[in-house]
Design an enzyme around this catalytic site. Structure first.
Site, mmCIF file in Angstrom:
data_model
loop_
_atom_site.group_PDB
_atom_site.id
_atom_site.type_symbol
_atom_site.label_atom_id
_atom_site.label_comp_id
_atom_site.label_asym_id
_atom_site.label_seq_id
_atom_site.Cartn_x
_atom_site.Cartn_y
_atom_site.Cartn_z
ATOM 1 N N GLN A 428 -34.679 -39.895 -32.918
ATOM 2 C CA GLN A 428 -33.328 -39.848 -32.358
ATOM 3 C C GLN A 428 -32.773 -41.220 -32.020
ATOM 4 O O GLN A 428 -31.602 -41.336 -31.714
ATOM 5 C CB GLN A 428 -33.314 -38.967 -31.119
ATOM 6 N N GLY A 429 -33.644 -42.208 -32.047
ATOM 7 C CA GLY A 429 -33.126 -43.539 -31.767
ATOM 8 C C GLY A 429 -34.170 -44.460 -31.194
ATOM 9 O O GLY A 429 -35.360 -44.144 -31.176
ATOM 10 N N ASP A 542 -36.460 -28.402 -26.283
ATOM 11 C CA ASP A 542 -37.455 -29.316 -26.861
ATOM 12 C C ASP A 542 -38.446 -29.745 -25.795
ATOM 13 O O ASP A 542 -38.727 -30.925 -25.617
ATOM 14 C CB ASP A 542 -36.756 -30.513 -27.495
#
Ligand SMILES: *[C@@H]1O[C@H](CO)[C@@H](O)[C@H](O)[C@H]1NC(C)=O
Ligand SMILES: *[C@@H]1O[C@H](CO)[C@@H](O)[C@H](O)[C@H]1NC(C)=O
Ligand SMILES: *[C@@H]1O[C@H](CO)[C@@H](O)[C@H](O)[C@H]1NC(C)=O
Ligand SMILES: *[C@@H]1O[C@H](CO)[C@@H](O)[C@H](O)[C@H]1NC(C)=O
Ligand SMILES: *[C@@H]1O[C@H](CO)[C@@H](O)[C@H](O)[C@H]1NC(C)=O
Length: 744
Positions: A428-429, A542
């Site tokens: 995600q980054g 999650d």
């Protein structure tokens, strides 16, 4: 004073001067007349060396070429050498000195004595420039000639002076006042003159055996005592003569066909020192006024440069003028040129032009800045800034406002995203560690966002986190939306993820059973809070051990809400694309694609299993059927083989019955059917009571029964149950149990 000037000796003699000399006049010189003779560089008309070259015979210059260089003489004279002729009516000639020398006996030495005549009726001695001078110690000198103070009468005048000196010491150099040297003025109009020198005493001193007399250009002679000794051998002295044309005055001459002032722009001037006239170029012209084209215009602008402004040469004159926008006469000795009002206007115009220029460049700069701002705004919008703003405005006042950081703030905090500040990388980054100006440590997450769906996800995280104010949820401090990649700023959690502590043998050993219970209870509390609190319930989606962070006190912090969803109140579940992490995903969700809070409960169950077993969620070390931790755990607990799968690090400090209770809760959470799983709040409560019992074993009964009851009764909780839970877990009362109960 021994010597004194004797008064003028005046003789009044009558002498009739014969008529004017026969003049064979020419009006202009022949072409090619010589203008030089030896040292005399210029012989201007009316002078000339031959009849075709001079105006009349009185202006003859005889150039004697037996001398080398040739010597010019005045008229037919062989003694009056011409030194200089100027057009302003003056000429300089060298004239022989009159002298008388005596021997010791007082006898005159004949060979050395001279008494020259200047027989020049046309050229009077200049009474302005010359002095009659006598030098000697017993000297009386006389000058005689035709004086002409009144031009209509011609009288013979005589004048002279006496010089004597006792001793040489009395003689003063430079002083010509009767001692060794005497001087007297020349009468006006003196011409055809002669000088005589005679001793007036008998005592001629040895140091001054000669007496001298001469007319000399005043400034060309300075007396010295050395002059007493035979004038230092000098034979000639310079004399200035005036010259004039004709015998008549200007008034008469102008009607004479022989009028000499031929040049255009010339004028006639009466002679001041005798009869006749001379010519002059008018002011502003120069040259020879006796020649046709003799007077040429003077370019004053070039020669005298009279203007401080602009200069225009005109015939005989000039004009100074100022440039446009200036006023004044433009003359150096006048007012010069000054800026006029109109110049101020011009200056003002240029100033305003300058201002305009500056202004426009400022505007340009502003536009550039505006462009940058627009770009940032575009990013802001692209990054869901609008949605975020709307969402944030909807929940105003509920939590402290989420800060919006600028790109500069974050660049500074991360030292321009220096590699050394990277603390994590993921799908995600990238996460950087940053330091805010107030020395607060932050985690800065640069999300990787490639499509709008992800933008939505990103905004979700921001919105969700900004709504949450829970001790066990990572605090979102703010975000920056001005960059192409949206950036989130979190509080910095120092101690890594729960996964790190479980999987790492060394770190894991620090996680005691009591600690694990505490962490589990805290994480459960946070998730339960998400499910129940705030306006809309949140499904994390999650939950995994890597998303549970630990701070320095091992306090759990649930992180990463990228996949989280807000469940609208009118929909009990969401139908979405499959998301989550393998090994944690709810099997029911696999089949139905229907997302409920129970999906989070399943995932949390997997985390609890990790805590209890210390096993990887998916491991190739285990047999194929046991790859998945959830399945592995359930099958082994069903077979009552719990002790064999327990984390070895727990066996020594965990009471087996407590571990079993915990295992039962895990098993419930991992139920295949969502409805068989307990609610998150129930999980939280049970973990809390287990944790409390572990800390304070004496109080175990009440809570443990409550837990076991709750754990086995997974259906919609009854009113009493809810009350009981609230009562038993007072500290959780702040959580909004109501909403999740209602929803269920
Ligand atoms: C030139 O000068 C010499 C020497 O003084 C003289 O003998 C001669 O006659 C002069 N010639 C003329 C043309 O005057
Ligand atoms: C003539 O007079 C001018 C100016 O007074 C001077 O410069 C020049 O040297 C003179 N020429 C001679 C030959 O004396
Ligand atoms: C000049 O001399 C004439 C004749 O002797 C006389 O009439 C006249 O007044 C004199 N002029 C001056 C200014 O002395
Ligand atoms: C100049 O003086 C001399 C003698 O002194 C004389 O012979 C001559 O005629 C005079 N000339 C004129 C024009 O007066
Ligand atoms: C020159 O002199 C005459 C008579 O002495 C006089 O009438 C005339 O005005 C004078 N001219 C100039 C320009 O001085």
């Amino acid at each position: 004073m021994a010597c004194r000037l004797i008064s003028l000796l005046r003789f009044t003699l009558f002498a009739t001067i014969s008529a004017a000399p026969k003049i064979v006049a020419i009006y202009q010189p022949k072409f090619g007349c010589p203008t030089k003779c030896g040292e005399l560089r210029d012989i201007p008309f009316p002078f000339g060396t031959s009849p075709e070259c001079y105006l009349d015979s009185s202006f003859l210059i005889t150039c004697n070429r037996t001398f080398s260089p040739p010597k010019p003489f005045l008229r037919k004279s062989t003694t009056i050498e011409v030194l200089n002729i100027s057009l302003d009516g003056l000429m300089r000639v060298a004239v022989v000195v009159a002298r008388n020398c005596y021997d010791e006996s007082g006898a005159r030495i004949k060979g050395k004595s001279k008494s020259p005549h200047l027989r020049l009726s046309k050229f009077p001695l200049s009474n302005i420039h010359n002095k009659f001078t006598a030098i000697g110690c017993a000297t009386a000198a006389v000058i005689q000639g035709i004086g002409q103070q009144n031009f209509s009468t011609r009288k013979l005048y005589s004048t002279g002076c006496i010089s004597q000196c006792g001793d040489l010491e009395n003689v003063v150099d430079g002083s010509c006042s009767g001692i060794g040297c005497c001087q007297t003025s020349i009468p006006k109009g003196m011409r055809n003159s002669s000088f005589t020198v005679n001793p007036f005493g008998t005592n001629v001193p040895k140091f001054a055996p000669c007496s001298h007399a001469f007319v000399v250009e005043e400034k060309a002679f300075k007396f010295s005592s050395l002059d007493l000794k035979d004038l230092r051998g000098r034979m000639h002295v310079p004399v200035v003569l005036d010259y004039a044309v004709g015998e008549e005055s200007c008034a008469e001459a102008q009607f004479n066909p022989r009028y000499a002032c031929r040049a255009k722009n010339s004028e006639c001037i009466n002679s001041t020192n005798g009869p006749g006239y001379r010519c002059n170029c008018l002011a502003g012209f120069h040259g020879n006024p006796y020649l046709w084209d003799g007077c040429q215009d003077i370019d004053e602008c070039e020669t005298i440069k009279p203007c401080s402004g602009n200069c225009k040469n005109l015939p005989g004159t000039f004009r100074c003028y100022c440039s446009k926008g200036y006023v004044g006469d433009g003359k150096k000795d006048g007012t010069g040129c000054h800026p006029s009002n109109s110049l101020w206007i011009a200056l003002g115009t240029s100033m305003s032009l300058l201002v305009l220029l500056i202004g426009s460049s400022w505007v340009y700069w502003m536009l550039l800045k505006r462009k940058l701002i627009r770009k940032r705004e575009k990013f802001f919008e692209q990054n869901g800034g609008k949605i975020l703003r709307e969402k944030l405005s909807q929940q105003k006042g509920e939590v402290e406002t989420t800060r919006i950081f600028t790109t500069e703030d974050l660049k500074k905090a991360t030292n321009n995203y220096n590699k050394s500040t990277v603390i994590g990388r993921g799908g995600q980054g990238t996460v950087y560690k940053g330091l805010l100006p107030d020395n607060k440590e932050v985690a800065i997450k640069k999300s990787i966002i490639s499509d709008e769906k992800q933008v939505e996800q990103f905004i979700n995280e921001v919105v969700i986190l900004s709504q949450i104010n829970h001790d066990n949820v990572v605090k979102l401090l703010g975000c920056c939306l001005e960059t192409p990649v949206p950036i989130l700023v979190y509080e910095f959690i120092t101690n890594g993820t729960l996964y790190d502590h479980i999987s790492d043998e060394r770190r894991g050993s620090a996680l005691s059973w009591e600690m694990r219970l505490k962490i589990a209870a805290e994480a459960a509390d946070a998730v339960a809070y998400l499910h129940s609190s705030t306006i809309k319930p949140i499904i994390h989606r999650d939950i995994k051990s890597t998303n549970i962070l630990l701070d320095s006190n091992y306090t759990a912090k649930v992180a990463d809400f990228g996949a989280s969803r807000l469940i609208p109140l009118d929909k009990p579940h969401l139908s979405t694309r499959l998301e989550g992490t393998m090994g944690y995903i709810d099997p029911e969700y696999f089949q139905s694609n229907q997302l409920t809070e129970k999906s989070d409960v399943y995932s949390f169950g997997v985390v609890l299993a990790e805590l209890l077993t210390g096993e990887e969620v998916t491991s190739t070390k285990r047999p194929v059927e046991d790859r998945n931790l959830a399945g592995y755990f359930v099958s082994w607990t069903n077979d009552d083989r719990l002790p064999r799968i327990l984390d070895k690090r727990l066996s020594k400090d965990g009471k087996i019955e407590m571990l079993e209770k915990f295992a039962m809760l895990v098993k419930d959470c991992l139920s295949v059917k969502g409805e068989d799983r307990p609610t998150m709040k129930r999980v939280a409560t049970e973990l809390k009571s287990l944790s409390t019992i572990e800390k304070h074993p004496s109080k175990d009964t009440d809570a443990s029964t409550g837990v076991s009851e709750g754990a086995h009764n997974q259906n919609v909780p009854s009113k009493t149950e809810k009350d009981a839970f609230v009562g038993s877990s007072g500290s959780s009362s702040t959580l909004g149990f109501e909403s999740i109960s209602d929803k269920q």
